[in-house]
Design an enzyme around this catalytic site. Structure first.
Site, PDB file in Angstrom:
ATOM      1  CG  ASP A  30      -5.568   9.530   5.681  1.00  0.00           C
ATOM      2  OD1 ASP A  30      -4.965  10.141   6.561  1.00  0.00           O
ATOM      3  OD2 ASP A  30      -6.517  10.024   5.038  1.00  0.00           O
TER       4      ASP A  30
ATOM      5  CG  PHE B  78      -3.377  15.573   0.773  1.00  0.00           C
ATOM      6  CD1 PHE B  78      -4.306  14.600   1.109  1.00  0.00           C
ATOM      7  CD2 PHE B  78      -2.976  15.689  -0.550  1.00  0.00           C
ATOM      8  CE1 PHE B  78      -4.832  13.751   0.137  1.00  0.00           C
ATOM      9  CE2 PHE B  78      -3.509  14.840  -1.529  1.00  0.00           C
ATOM     10  CZ  PHE B  78      -4.440  13.880  -1.181  1.00  0.00           C
TER      11      PHE B  78
ATOM     12  NE  ARG C 106      -2.525   8.479  -9.713  1.00  0.00           N
ATOM     13  CZ  ARG C 106      -3.183   8.112  -8.611  1.00  0.00           C
ATOM     14  NH1 ARG C 106      -2.534   7.656  -7.557  1.00  0.00           N
ATOM     15  NH2 ARG C 106      -4.493   8.200  -8.562  1.00  0.00           N
TER      16      ARG C 106
ATOM     17  CD  GLU D 263      -2.844   1.361   0.268  1.00  0.00           C
ATOM     18  OE1 GLU D 263      -2.381   1.505  -0.888  1.00  0.00           O
ATOM     19  OE2 GLU D 263      -4.053   1.462   0.523  1.00  0.00           O
TER      20      GLU D 263
END
Ligand code: IMP
Ligand code: MG
Length: 185
Positions: free
Chosen positions: A111, A160, A173, A107
């Site tokens: 969160d 974040f 990404r 993963e």
């Protein structure tokens, strides 16, 4: 919705680098050693939870030395901008029966914990030989369900983050490092 129409807009959203590519590379070598030690030569199936973990998966699978197959599934946790809505859906499933496999779930980030709790619950019902979870990042301060990975590469504060597979509205990404996302501009 972020307005990104130029490289300048894109770069303005990258607040600061939290984890460099070199730090990620070194941590992956250590994580791969732990996986090798757990399985001691037994073949494993690495399962990446798309899309965020695809970059980590690509590097991790080349760092382990036990025989390994790879599989993908897609679990979507619904976000309104940078806030989790709490809904999780399996939008693409594995292409094989996992009974008979030692599973390693790969993963990008834990969160609230909802996504992995759901995915692990589903996979355990399919009776794999064993199941371990490796996560690149963990934000323990944000947890709303009880869930911990077996191997965590980096524990980070409640920010974040983007890059190295992680997105904000599908962008960023492709950054080779982990950065904090700038919510202010
Ligand atoms: P959870 O279900 O709340 O644990 O959320 C896990 C998923 O949300 C991750 O696999 C990511 O796709 C996404 N996510 C959580 N935090 C971040 C972040 O800081 N940046 C980008 N994606 C995130
Ligand atoms: Mg993810």
């Amino acid at each position: 919705m972020q307005q990104i129409n130029s490289v300048e807009d894109f770069n303005r959203k990258i607040k600061n680098v939290l984890i460099t590519k070199e730090e990620i590379d070194a941590a992956i070598v250590e994580a791969a050693k732990k996986i090798d030690a757990i399985y001691d030569g037994r073949p494993i199936l690495l399962v990446s939870v798309l899309k965020g973990a695809f970059v980590f998966m690509a590097d991790l699978c080349r760092a382990v030395t036990v025989p390994c197959e790879i599989g993908f599934m897609c679990a979507k946790s619904y976000y309104a901008g940078t806030t989790s809505t709490g809904k999780v859906a399996i939008t693409m499933d594995l292409d094989r029966d996992v009974s008979g496999y030692h599973l390693v779930i790969v993963e990008d980030i834990i969160d609230t914990g909802r996504t992995l709790k759901e995915v692990v619950g589903i996979l355990k019902e399919r009776n794999p030989l064993s199941l371990h979870v490796v996560t690149l990042l963990d934000k323990p301060s944000r947890r709303v369900v009880d869930f911990d990975a077996d191997i965590t590469l980096f524990t980070i504060p409640d920010a974040f983050v983007i890059g190295y597979g992680l997105d904000c509205d599908e962008l960023f990404r492709n950054l080779p490092y982990i950065a904090e996302y700038n919510t202010e501009t």
